[in-house]
Design a protein around this motif. Structure first.
Motif, PDB file in Angstrom:
ATOM      1  N   THR A 118       8.016   4.042   8.232  1.00 18.59           N
ATOM      2  CA  THR A 118       7.091   3.563   9.321  1.00 18.59           C
ATOM      3  C   THR A 118       6.770   2.177   9.198  1.00 18.59           C
ATOM      4  OG1 THR A 118       5.624   4.306   7.506  1.00 18.59           O
ATOM      5  CG2 THR A 118       5.834   5.840   9.247  1.00 18.59           C
ATOM      6  N   GLY A 119       7.692   1.341   8.722  1.00 16.03           N
ATOM      7  CA  GLY A 119       7.598  -0.034   8.909  1.00 16.03           C
ATOM      8  C   GLY A 119       7.306  -1.026   7.830  1.00 16.03           C
ATOM      9  N   GLY A 120       6.920  -0.383   6.550  1.00 14.54           N
ATOM     10  CA  GLY A 120       6.992  -1.253   5.191  1.00 14.54           C
ATOM     11  C   GLY A 120       5.449  -1.463   4.896  1.00 14.54           C
ATOM     12  N   GLN A 121       4.740  -0.626   5.302  1.00 14.00           N
ATOM     13  CA  GLN A 121       3.200  -0.734   5.059  1.00 14.00           C
ATOM     14  C   GLN A 121       2.795  -0.447   3.467  1.00 14.00           C
ATOM     15  OE1 GLN A 121       4.399   1.714   7.170  1.00 14.00           O
ATOM     16  NE2 GLN A 121       3.431   1.487   9.085  1.00 14.00           N
ATOM     17  N   SER A 122       1.689  -0.732   2.807  1.00 12.77           N
ATOM     18  CA  SER A 122       1.352  -0.707   1.601  1.00 12.77           C
ATOM     19  C   SER A 122       1.497   0.768   1.221  1.00 12.77           C
ATOM     20  CB  SER A 122      -0.011  -1.331   1.231  1.00 12.77           C
ATOM     21  OG  SER A 122       0.298  -2.754   1.487  1.00 12.77           O
ATOM     22  N   ALA A 123       1.734   1.058   0.046  1.00 14.40           N
ATOM     23  CA  ALA A 123       1.847   2.367  -0.758  1.00 14.40           C
ATOM     24  C   ALA A 123       0.861   2.048  -2.008  1.00 14.40           C
ATOM     25  CB  ALA A 123       3.334   2.624  -0.856  1.00 14.40           C
ATOM     26  N   PRO A 124       0.854   3.086  -2.534  1.00 12.29           N
ATOM     27  CA  PRO A 124       0.125   3.363  -3.697  1.00 12.29           C
ATOM     28  C   PRO A 124       0.845   2.512  -4.923  1.00 12.29           C
ATOM     29  CG  PRO A 124       0.207   5.606  -3.052  1.00 12.29           C
ATOM     30  CD  PRO A 124       1.302   4.812  -2.078  1.00 12.29           C
ATOM     31  N   THR A 125       2.078   2.340  -4.742  1.00 12.75           N
ATOM     32  CA  THR A 125       3.019   1.579  -5.499  1.00 12.75           C
ATOM     33  C   THR A 125       2.942   0.259  -5.297  1.00 12.75           C
ATOM     34  OG1 THR A 125       4.769   2.478  -4.273  1.00 12.75           O
ATOM     35  CG2 THR A 125       4.357   3.535  -6.282  1.00 12.75           C
ATOM     36  N   THR A 126       2.621  -0.340  -4.331  1.00 10.83           N
ATOM     37  CA  THR A 126       2.750  -1.940  -4.043  1.00 10.83           C
ATOM     38  C   THR A 126       1.981  -2.737  -4.860  1.00 10.83           C
ATOM     39  OG1 THR A 126       2.700  -1.079  -1.529  1.00 10.83           O
ATOM     40  CG2 THR A 126       2.082  -3.600  -2.108  1.00 10.83           C
ATOM     41  N   MET A 127       2.826  -3.629  -5.212  1.00  9.80           N
ATOM     42  CA  MET A 127       2.469  -4.387  -6.465  1.00  9.80           C
ATOM     43  C   MET A 127       1.766  -5.624  -6.282  1.00  9.80           C
ATOM     44  SD  MET A 127       6.504  -4.502  -7.875  1.00  9.80           S
ATOM     45  CE  MET A 127       7.056  -5.491  -6.341  1.00  9.80           C
ATOM     46  N   ILE A 128       0.899  -5.935  -7.252  1.00 10.50           N
ATOM     47  CA  ILE A 128       0.011  -7.095  -7.159  1.00 10.50           C
ATOM     48  C   ILE A 128       0.807  -8.223  -6.713  1.00 10.50           C
ATOM     49  CG2 ILE A 128      -1.373  -8.763  -8.423  1.00 10.50           C
ATOM     50  CD1 ILE A 128      -2.246  -6.384 -10.381  1.00 10.50           C
ATOM     51  N   GLY A 129       0.098  -8.973  -5.786  1.00  2.95           N
ATOM     52  CA  GLY A 129       0.964 -10.033  -5.331  1.00  2.95           C
ATOM     53  C   GLY A 129       1.921 -10.128  -4.098  1.00  2.95           C
ATOM     54  N   GLN A 130       2.343  -8.686  -3.783  1.00  2.00           N
ATOM     55  CA  GLN A 130       3.095  -8.246  -2.715  1.00  2.00           C
ATOM     56  C   GLN A 130       2.688  -8.397  -1.318  1.00  2.00           C
ATOM     57  OE1 GLN A 130       5.190  -4.404  -3.812  1.00  2.00           O
ATOM     58  NE2 GLN A 130       5.795  -4.323  -1.612  1.00  2.00           N
ATOM     59  N   LYS A 131       3.435  -8.939  -0.407  1.00  2.00           N
ATOM     60  CA  LYS A 131       2.826  -8.879   1.034  1.00  2.00           C
ATOM     61  C   LYS A 131       3.752  -7.737   1.752  1.00  2.00           C
ATOM     62  CE  LYS A 131       1.807 -13.616   1.470  1.00  2.00           C
ATOM     63  NZ  LYS A 131       1.982 -14.858   2.248  1.00  2.00           N
TER      64      LYS A 131
END
Ligand SMILES: Cc1ncc(C[n+]2csc(CCOP(=O)(O)OP(=O)(O)O)c2C)c(N)n1
Ligand code: SF4
Ligand SMILES: [Mg+2]
Length: 223
Positions: A118-131
């Motif tokens: 769906t276009g690279g939205q944040s997930a539960p796994t998105t890492m600290i510092g990640q944009k």
């Protein structure tokens, strides 16, 4: 049952995960018994990728569906394939309960740290510092570590994390997961997978990106 050309983006990690799964099934002559359930997300692009039967489910419902399939057809090899969003956000409840009940199915999670399709939205796994496309300010919270959580709930399960960059380990964990299902227990393999399209990373930088992921998501068998 068919076998078609890949529709994944060039450089995507998911075809390698699927090939490793196929090899593990082929090695034990289990292709005709296997059914691959697909979640919504880029996993659905696998619907005609392998020469095994597939089952398309709704977003977050692949574990529950393949759980039901296995109960109805006990001699099948029932595999649920989902992204990190499908497994650890919308599908978390059914994943945790299947693991707690020690249902004899195999779950494979392609962890690319975003909602890729769906276009690279944040997930539960998105890492600290990640944009991401929804976090222009870097993420501040700890990511979800699914395998570690599941192992706490079911000591009999085979639970492991591996990465695209370690094909030997990837093959090994796929074989162990299927053997665990045959022995009557739950198994889950999380694969740290490339998403060049949403990470906007290419070439050798992809490997470096995954090496950094491994610092946050340790690979190996969870104990
Ligand atoms: C019930 C429902 N909610 C939301 C969506 C929209 N949707 C489709 S794919 C997706 C994200 C998939 O992310 P992930 O599971 O990580 O798989 P990836 O594409 O990264 O492999 C979302 C939110 C949907 N199809 N159904
Ligand atoms: S968007 Fe990412 S995960 Fe989806 S097919 Fe393309 S590279 Fe693979
Ligand atoms: Mg994802």
């Amino acid at each position: 049952m068919s076998h078609a050309k890949s529709t994944f983006c060039p450089g995507c990690g998911q075809p390698m995960t699927l090939r490793a799964l196929h090899q593990a099934l082929k090695k034990q002559d289990l292709e005709s018994k296997a059914v691959l359930g697909l979640d919504i997300g880029c996993s659905l692009l696998a619907w005609d990728f392998l020469p095994i039967n597939t089952f398309q489910t709704h977003h977050g419902r692949v574990v529950a569906t393949m759980n039901g399939f296995k109960r109805a057809k006990k001699d099948s090899i029932s595999i649920a394939y989902a992204g990190d969003g499908g497994a650890y956000a919308i599908g978390l409840q059914s994943l945790l309960w299947a693991a707690m009940r020690d249902e004899p199915i195999t779950v494979i999670v392609s962890n690319n740290v975003v909602y890729a399709m769906t276009g690279g939205q944040s997930a539960p796994t998105t890492m600290i510092g990640q944009k991401t496309s929804t976090n222009l300010d870097p993420v501040k919270q700890e990511p979800m570590r699914g395998p570690e959580l599941i192992k706490q709930l079911n000591p009999h399960a085979y639970v492991a994390r591996t990465s695209m960059t370690d094909m030997k380990e990837l093959n090994h964990h796929m074989e162990q997961a299927i053997a665990t299902q045959q022995a009557g227990h739950f198994s889950l393999v999380e694969v740290l997978s490339f998403c060049p399209t949403n990470w906007k990373v290419a070439g050798p930088d992809l490997k470096a990106y995954v090496e950094n992921m491994k610092k946050i998501f340790p690979v190996g068998v969870c104990s």
